[in-house]
Design a protein around this motif. Sequence first.
Motif: not given
Length: 251
Positions: A204-214, A244-250
């Motif tokens: 899923l597409a996620v705002s990087k700013k939301k990672i601490p909340l996740l 696990a939550i990690f980016p697959v897009s670069k």
Amino acid sequence: MMEISSDKFIKHLQHTLEKKLEQNPSYSLRAFAASLSVEASSLSQILRGKRPLSAKMKIRLLKALELDEKTISLLSAHKAIGDLEQKERVQLSMDAFQLISGWHHFAILELIHTKDFIGEPRWIAKRLGIRPMEVNLAVDRLVRLGYLEIRNGAWIDRIETAEIYADEFSSAAQKKLQKNILGLAGQAIDNVPYEDRVQSSMTLAVSKKKIPLLRKRVRKFLAELEKELEADEDRDEVYQLTSAIFPVSKR
């Protein structure tokens, strides 16, 4: 030659064997004993503290290991109090690293809470799919760190009261642990029936700013689930739950 502390030397042997086991999954206690030119049964008893390490055997093993002077000095029984304290701290750091990075340590503690638990290394090894020697080394470490108490044949999980030794190795240990767990997850796909496991994922597409909340939400979920499952007195297996939550897009 300076006097070598038997206790420290045995711990050094344990760490050496564990390192070889990690590097080569097919390595065994018998192979380690052969490299040291001693009987496997004798080495097993020494590693488990069931047999005194005689001066003659110590010299024999030292020659086979071909240790450098620096290592021999660290294993020396004649050290100043400050050096002894530092050595003990180093030992705790090594133990903590192996504890954090080795999934089977906490699996052994959790296995204690299953209704059919038997405090016997071979039984534990069979249940976890590891070798009895790995169980023995892990149990020694858990006891040394205060996470496990064995009293009159009863195994007691002391993880809530034990002191956690965090050090500079913790980050590397956590990375190693996660890699091991992901490896176990891959094996489960092939070896565990679908009805006995839950493995799913989403992209899923996620705002990087939301990672601490996740991260906060995931930790809260895991804590609540752990509390609920631990209340069940009918536990009969040990499961590994990972997220696990990690980016697959670069970028």
